[in-house]
Design an enzyme around this catalytic site. Structure first.
Site, PDB file in Angstrom:
ATOM      1  N   HIS A   1      -7.596   0.285  -3.460  1.00 37.76           N
ATOM      2  CA  HIS A   1      -6.344  -1.023  -3.947  1.00 37.76           C
ATOM      3  C   HIS A   1      -6.743  -1.921  -5.112  1.00 37.76           C
ATOM      4  O   HIS A   1      -7.804  -2.550  -4.970  1.00 37.76           O
ATOM      5  CB  HIS A   1      -5.903  -1.731  -2.749  1.00 37.76           C
ATOM      6  CG  HIS A   1      -5.448  -0.556  -1.572  1.00 37.76           C
ATOM      7  ND1 HIS A   1      -5.331  -1.032  -0.494  1.00 37.76           N
ATOM      8  CD2 HIS A   1      -5.030   0.599  -1.697  1.00 37.76           C
ATOM      9  CE1 HIS A   1      -5.005   0.034   0.263  1.00 37.76           C
ATOM     10  NE2 HIS A   1      -4.764   0.971  -0.502  1.00 37.76           N
TER      11      HIS A   1
ATOM     12  N   ASP B   1      -5.646  -4.856  -6.290  1.00 41.78           N
ATOM     13  CA  ASP B   1      -5.357  -5.970  -6.420  1.00 41.78           C
ATOM     14  C   ASP B   1      -6.228  -7.051  -5.909  1.00 41.78           C
ATOM     15  O   ASP B   1      -5.682  -8.194  -5.626  1.00 41.78           O
ATOM     16  CB  ASP B   1      -3.969  -6.181  -5.728  1.00 41.78           C
ATOM     17  CG  ASP B   1      -3.621  -5.559  -4.091  1.00 41.78           C
ATOM     18  OD1 ASP B   1      -4.695  -5.178  -3.814  1.00 41.78           O
ATOM     19  OD2 ASP B   1      -2.510  -5.523  -3.857  1.00 41.78           O
TER      20      ASP B   1
ATOM     21  N   ASP C   1       1.006  -1.334  -0.242  1.00 42.74           N
ATOM     22  CA  ASP C   1       0.143  -0.070   0.004  1.00 42.74           C
ATOM     23  C   ASP C   1       0.679   1.335   0.097  1.00 42.74           C
ATOM     24  O   ASP C   1       0.252   2.380  -0.450  1.00 42.74           O
ATOM     25  CB  ASP C   1      -0.996   0.019   1.220  1.00 42.74           C
ATOM     26  CG  ASP C   1      -1.695  -1.254   1.205  1.00 42.74           C
ATOM     27  OD1 ASP C   1      -1.661  -1.866   0.215  1.00 42.74           O
ATOM     28  OD2 ASP C   1      -2.490  -1.308   2.263  1.00 42.74           O
TER      29      ASP C   1
ATOM     30  N   CYS D   1      -0.771  -7.730  -0.961  1.00 45.39           N
ATOM     31  CA  CYS D   1      -0.788  -6.653  -0.292  1.00 45.39           C
ATOM     32  C   CYS D   1       0.527  -6.880   0.807  1.00 45.39           C
ATOM     33  O   CYS D   1       1.107  -5.714   1.080  1.00 45.39           O
ATOM     34  CB  CYS D   1      -2.119  -6.538   0.578  1.00 45.39           C
ATOM     35  SG  CYS D   1      -3.736  -6.859  -0.288  1.00 45.39           S
TER      36      CYS D   1
HETATM   37  N1  ARG Z   1     -10.562  -3.195  -1.223  1.00 44.92           N
HETATM   38  C1  ARG Z   1      -9.894  -4.458  -1.551  1.00 44.92           C
HETATM   39  C2  ARG Z   1     -11.171  -5.596  -1.503  1.00 44.92           C
HETATM   40  O1  ARG Z   1     -11.834  -5.579  -0.298  1.00 44.92           O
HETATM   41  C3  ARG Z   1      -8.847  -4.998  -0.569  1.00 44.92           C
HETATM   42  C4  ARG Z   1      -7.518  -4.577  -1.188  1.00 44.92           C
HETATM   43  C5  ARG Z   1      -6.553  -5.033  -0.502  1.00 44.92           C
HETATM   44  N2  ARG Z   1      -5.323  -4.601  -1.114  1.00 44.92           N
HETATM   45  C6  ARG Z   1      -4.279  -4.080  -0.406  1.00 44.92           C
HETATM   46  N3  ARG Z   1      -3.250  -3.865  -1.073  1.00 44.92           N
HETATM   47  N4  ARG Z   1      -4.314  -3.739   0.866  1.00 44.92           N
HETATM   48  O2  ARG Z   1     -11.602  -6.016  -2.211  1.00 44.92           O
END
Ligand code: ARG
Length: 376
Positions: free
Chosen positions: A248, A250, A111, A356
């Site tokens: 994010h 990913d 992040d 992550c």
């Molecule tokens: N917002 C994403 C979801 O809930 C989680 C992303 C987590 N990624 C990270 N690099 N912390 O699907």
């Protein structure tokens, strides 16, 4: 004649053979505080108060065991693994422009930091509790700075994180409003300052894909474009209008190898944005429905069940996956990948999975052009 020093910092995409990586750690973690950029909620829908203060010892220990195990598995594949410093995230921060009761954790280096070629960029970050999250990585950054003469180090502009950087009403918008306005891409951060988290980017050689989100605004993307394009990179913005709380990229859009991107069936690209990929020979492959439903995720986890997609590629044909995500293993194996399975559920608690919780610093390979048909 001096012999050339091999680079320590070199990573152009998400899939080339991995040589060096940082794996996060859970020591000193705290529950994320309520702040203008974040309203953490209990997973059980009770609306009960979200805990505050340090994460309990058993939660820290459990996550650390899984992170340590991942580090050992990666070493077994010949990868050099380094870790951030232990840090006390339970302390408050008082800056001239904001205050916050405590910080968060060092579990998700993805992040905060990104390697693009020979450059390490420290993101601005978007939440107060994460403003100083670069600090535990600084000894590592200095290690690369001191030992790789070609390494370029950039810290993006620091945002004020003052009240007026945020749109606090965002959190109270009813679902109908979010639905009606889903194409405006306005979230909890306004457009006045440069704001981005590193995990909203995905690297494809000389092309970088960035998602507009709660954690990355249009000014953040402008900054990245002006910074990267003179170096010969192309920055493309993408949107996922059905993700009303995007943060994010990913768990939404995950390239696995040249020509293949894992996509989230609940979060299609904005109409028309798929052309860039399809016109350049990329296949968009929907991830299977995760076997874990949203309500079965750990109580304090703020991410969705789509953490199933948050895989870490260690080569174009080798992917590390959480051990319980069986439908994902099956899909990847069908597509000819070797799937390395590791337990990581206790890390889910910290909002991330394998992508992550890592930050790749060196992969083999260079700035390939995977989008020969980009117009303009
Ligand atoms: N917002 C994403 C979801 O809930 C989680 C992303 C987590 N990624 C990270 N690099 N912390 O699907």
């Amino acid at each position: 004649m001096t012999t050339a020093v091999p680079p320590l910092v070199n990573a152009w995409n998400e899939w080339d053979p991995l040589e060096e990586i940082i794996v996060g750690r859970a020591d000193g973690a705290a529950f994320e505080p309520v702040e203008p950029g974040s309203r953490p909620q209990l997973r059980d829908g009770s609306g009960g108060p979200f805990p505050t203060g340090p994460k309990p010892d058993d939660m820290v220990k459990g996550a650390n065991e899984e992170l340590d195990h991942l580090a050992e598995v990666l070493k077994g594949y010949g990868v050099t693994v380094r870790r951030p410093e232990a840090f006390d995230y339970t302390t408050s921060v008082k800056a001239p422009t904001f205050e916050v009761s405590n910080q968060y954790c060092g579990v998700c280096p993805r992040d905060v930091l990104i390697t693009i070629g020979n450059e390490i960029i420290e993101a601005t970050m978007s939440r107060r509790a994460r403003f100083f999250e670069y600090l535990p990585y600084r000894p590592l950054i200095y290690h690369y700075w001191n030992n790789d003469p070609k390494m370029v180090w950039t810290a993006a502009p620091k945002p004020s994180m003052a009240d007026d950087m945020y749109r606090q009403e965002f959190w109270d918008w009813p679902l109908e409003k979010r639905h009606a306005e889903m194409h405006n891409f306005e979230f909890c951060v306004t457009q006045d300052e440069v704001v981005f988290d590193a995990a909203d980017m995905s690297r494809f050689g000389r092309d970088v894909i960035v998602q507009e989100s709660m954690t990355t605004n249009r000014q953040g993307i402008n900054w990245l474009r002006r910074h990267l394009e003179p170096k010969g990179l192309r920055v493309h913005t993408v949107h996922f209008p059905l993700d009303f709380f995007p943060s994010h990229i990913d768990c939404t859009f995950v390239p696995l190898r040249p020509g293949l991107i894992l996509t989230n069936p609940d979060r299609p690209l904005r109409e028309g944005e798929e052309r860039l990929f399809l016109d350049n020979g990329w296949e968009l492959l929907d991830a299977p429905t995760p076997s874990t439903d949203n309500h079965e995720m750990p109580l304090y986890c703020q991410s969705s069940k789509w953490l199933s997609m948050n895989v870490l590629s260690i080569a174009p044909d080798v992917v590390v996956c959480e051990e319980q995500e069986k439908p994902m293993h099956d899909l990847l194996e069908e597509r000819g990948f070797e799937v390395v399975k590791v337990p990581f559920r206790k890390v889910y608690e910290y909002g991330g999975s394998l992508h992550c919780a890592t930050w790749d610093v060196r992969r083999t390979g260079g700035a390939e052009d995977y989008f020969p048909n980009v117009k303009g």
